[in-house]
Scaffold this active site. Structure first.
Site, mmCIF file in Angstrom:
data_model
loop_
_atom_site.group_PDB
_atom_site.id
_atom_site.type_symbol
_atom_site.label_atom_id
_atom_site.label_comp_id
_atom_site.label_asym_id
_atom_site.label_seq_id
_atom_site.Cartn_x
_atom_site.Cartn_y
_atom_site.Cartn_z
ATOM 1 N N GLY A 1 -52.532 -6.048 -34.947
ATOM 2 C CA GLY A 1 -51.305 -5.300 -34.734
ATOM 3 C C GLY A 1 -51.336 -4.632 -33.368
ATOM 4 O O GLY A 1 -51.928 -5.154 -32.424
ATOM 5 N N CYS A 2 -50.720 -3.474 -33.256
ATOM 6 C CA CYS A 2 -50.684 -2.746 -31.994
ATOM 7 C C CYS A 2 -52.090 -2.478 -31.479
ATOM 8 O O CYS A 2 -52.922 -1.903 -32.189
ATOM 9 C CB CYS A 2 -49.944 -1.421 -32.182
ATOM 10 S SG CYS A 2 -50.013 -0.342 -30.743
ATOM 11 N N PHE A 3 -52.381 -2.906 -30.255
ATOM 12 C CA PHE A 3 -53.755 -2.794 -29.766
ATOM 13 C C PHE A 3 -54.165 -1.376 -29.404
ATOM 14 O O PHE A 3 -55.344 -1.100 -29.221
ATOM 15 C CB PHE A 3 -54.043 -3.749 -28.611
ATOM 16 C CG PHE A 3 -53.077 -3.766 -27.457
ATOM 17 C CD1 PHE A 3 -52.191 -2.730 -27.189
ATOM 18 C CD2 PHE A 3 -53.049 -4.873 -26.608
ATOM 19 C CE1 PHE A 3 -51.313 -2.768 -26.116
ATOM 20 C CE2 PHE A 3 -52.179 -4.921 -25.517
ATOM 21 C CZ PHE A 3 -51.314 -3.868 -25.280
#
Length: 216
Positions: free
Chosen positions: A53-55
């Site tokens: 997902g969002c890094f």
């Protein structure tokens, strides 16, 4: 979704971050980076890449683990060269947001890193984590050597048995990786109020997951 939170995170994060800097007993980030650099030059350092997902949150998670000596967020396994963030989120490049994790194999077990990673995502959801949806948010573990490949495949197969639905985490050789823009690096350290799909308690668990070995 993430774009909405960038400005909010910057404003909220500055206030929280400034307050946290008041504790002089805390290790300064520059000191930690210098020590980690020495380990990378002299230790048994290996690398593995996680997409979850969002890094921003994924990087922050691994930064908490003792034995992780370097992280970098970027774009992995796409079909173009030198992609920008805007190109990646357009869903036309095939890249996923990923984190390069360098770790001292003498200090932390790769299996522990994979276990923490699985706790940070829903491994049965395709192309989505939290509020972020799209192929650039697909989950995956990518490797660059045969030994790491064997460990990753065995561990994912073992952990998959804990789920009633199929696990859709990619397990592949790293084809390419491009460093993301500077403002994405160490994002949650600079902006603690920034968006993150990971439950905050997991960051604390990561801090305590690999305590120092007792001296003989």
């Amino acid at each position: 979704m993430k774009n909405i939170f960038i400005l909010l995170g910057m404003f909220l994060g500055i206030a929280v971050f400034a307050a946290s800097c008041g504790d002089s007993k805390k290790v300064k980030p520059t000191e930690t980076k210098e020590e980690n650099q020495k380990i990378m030059e002299a230790g048994n350092v290996k690398e593995v890449y996680f997409a979850g997902g969002c890094f921003w949150g994924t990087e922050h998670l691994f930064q908490q683990v003792r034995g992780v000596v370097g992280t970098e967020v970027g774009y992995a396994n796409g079909k173009t060269k030198n992609p920008t963030y805007e190109e990646v989120v357009s869903h036309t490049t095939g890249f996923t947001e990923a984190v390069k994790v360098k770790y001292d194999a003498d200090e932390v077990d790769l299996k522990l890193l994979i276990e923490l990673y699985f706790k940070s995502i829903d491994p049965t959801t395709l192309n989505r984590q939290g509020n972020d949806v799209g192929d650039n948010y697909r989950s995956g573990i990518y490797f660059t050597d045969k030994n790491t490949e064997a460990i990753v495949k065995a561990e994912v197969e073992k952990l998959a048995k804990n789920y009633s639905k199929p696990v859709v985490v990619e397990v592949e050789t790293l084809k390419n990786f491009y460093r993301a823009e500077d403002y994405h690096q160490d994002y949650l350290n600079a902006n603690p109020g920034g968006y993150c799909h990971i439950e905050p308690g997991l960051f604390e668990e990561a801090k305590n997951a690999n305590p120092p070995k007792a001296k003989k």
